[in-house]
Design a protein around this motif. Structure first.
Motif, short mmCIF file in Angstrom:
data_model
loop_
_atom_site.label_atom_id
_atom_site.label_comp_id
_atom_site.label_asym_id
_atom_site.label_seq_id
_atom_site.Cartn_x
_atom_site.Cartn_y
_atom_site.Cartn_z
N VAL A 18 56.69 9.69 9.77
CA VAL A 18 56.26 8.94 10.95
C VAL A 18 56.64 7.46 10.82
O VAL A 18 57.16 6.85 11.75
N MET A 19 56.37 6.88 9.65
CA MET A 19 56.69 5.46 9.45
C MET A 19 58.20 5.23 9.54
O MET A 19 58.65 4.24 10.12
N LYS A 20 59.01 6.13 8.98
CA LYS A 20 60.47 5.99 9.06
C LYS A 20 60.95 6.13 10.50
O LYS A 20 61.89 5.44 10.92
N ALA A 21 60.32 7.02 11.28
CA ALA A 21 60.72 7.18 12.68
C ALA A 21 60.43 5.90 13.46
O ALA A 21 61.26 5.44 14.26
N ILE A 22 59.29 5.29 13.22
CA ILE A 22 58.96 4.03 13.89
C ILE A 22 59.94 2.95 13.45
O ILE A 22 60.45 2.19 14.28
N ALA A 23 60.23 2.88 12.15
CA ALA A 23 61.14 1.86 11.63
C ALA A 23 62.57 2.07 12.13
O ALA A 23 63.25 1.10 12.49
N ALA A 24 63.03 3.32 12.18
CA ALA A 24 64.40 3.61 12.59
C ALA A 24 64.68 3.12 14.01
O ALA A 24 65.78 2.65 14.31
N ASP A 25 63.69 3.21 14.87
CA ASP A 25 63.85 2.77 16.25
C ASP A 25 63.23 1.40 16.50
O ASP A 25 63.11 0.98 17.66
N ASP A 26 62.79 0.74 15.43
CA ASP A 26 62.17 -0.59 15.51
C ASP A 26 61.11 -0.64 16.61
O ASP A 26 61.12 -1.48 17.50
N LEU A 27 60.15 0.28 16.51
CA LEU A 27 59.10 0.41 17.52
C LEU A 27 57.77 -0.20 17.07
O LEU A 27 56.73 0.10 17.65
N TRP A 28 57.78 -1.05 16.06
CA TRP A 28 56.53 -1.58 15.52
C TRP A 28 55.73 -2.31 16.59
O TRP A 28 54.52 -2.10 16.72
N ASP A 29 56.38 -3.19 17.34
CA ASP A 29 55.64 -3.94 18.37
C ASP A 29 55.09 -3.02 19.45
O ASP A 29 53.95 -3.16 19.90
N GLU A 30 55.91 -2.04 19.87
CA GLU A 30 55.46 -1.10 20.90
C GLU A 30 54.29 -0.24 20.42
O GLU A 30 53.33 -0.01 21.16
N VAL A 31 54.38 0.22 19.18
CA VAL A 31 53.29 1.03 18.62
C VAL A 31 52.01 0.20 18.53
O VAL A 31 50.93 0.65 18.94
N GLY A 32 52.13 -1.03 18.02
CA GLY A 32 50.95 -1.89 17.93
C GLY A 32 50.34 -2.17 19.29
O GLY A 32 49.12 -2.11 19.47
#
Length: 128
Positions: A18-32
Motif C-alpha cells: 500500500v505504501m509503495k502504491a501511494i509513493a509510486a503515484d505520489d499520492l501522499w498529499d491526496e491521501v492525507g
C-alpha cells in the motif's frame, strides 16, 4: 467501501504494498487530504513499530548509509503516547509547558505566619 469494524492488523507485506502504491503515484498529499476530509486527523501507530523504524534509520545513518532529511527527522522524533511527532508544517513544535504554580504564601515581614501561640508576644492577623 469496507464496513467500519474498528482498527485491525494487516501483514507487513500488505502495508509495504500500500505504501509503495501511494509513493509510486505520489499520492501522499491526496491521501492525507482525503483522510482529513473524512474526519480522520490521526492514524493509529504502535510505538514499538515506530521505535523499530527509528532504530533502523539510525543504524543506516551510523554506518554511512544514505538517510533523507525526512528519515533523519523520523529517527530523531519523539515517540510517546501521542506517537512520533517531528516538528514540521502539520506538526508544529509542542507548546512549552505551563509555568509552575506560584509558591504558597510564606512568612510575612514579621517572620511568623502561623496561628499557634508560641508566646513570642507577637500577634498575627491572617486574612482568610
Amino acid at each position: 467501501m469496507a464496513e467500519n469494524s474498528g482498527p485491525f492488523s494487516i501483514s507487513i507485506s500488505k502495508f509495504i504494498f500500500v505504501m509503495k502504491a501511494i509513493a509510486a503515484d505520489d499520492l501522499w498529499d491526496e491521501v492525507g487530504q482525503r483522510l482529513e476530509d473524512t474526519g480522520h486527523t490521526s492514524v493509529l501507530v504502535d510505538p514499538e513499530h515506530m521505535a523499530i523504524l527509528q532504530s533502523l534509520l539510525k543504524e543506516i545513518a551510523a554506518t554511512g548509509g544514505s538517510v533523507s532529511h525526512r528519515g533523519s527527522r523520523v529517527a530523531l522524533s519523539i515517540c510517546g503516547p501521542g506517537g512520533p511527532q517531528a516538528p514540521g508544517p502539520r506538526h508544529p513544535p509542542p507548546p512549552p509547558p505551563p509555568p509552575p504554580p506560584p509558591p504558597p504564601p510564606g512568612p510575612g515581614p514579621g517572620g511568623d505566619d502561623d496561628d499557634d501561640d508560641d508566646d513570642d508576644g507577637e500577634v498575627v492577623f491572617v486574612e482568610r
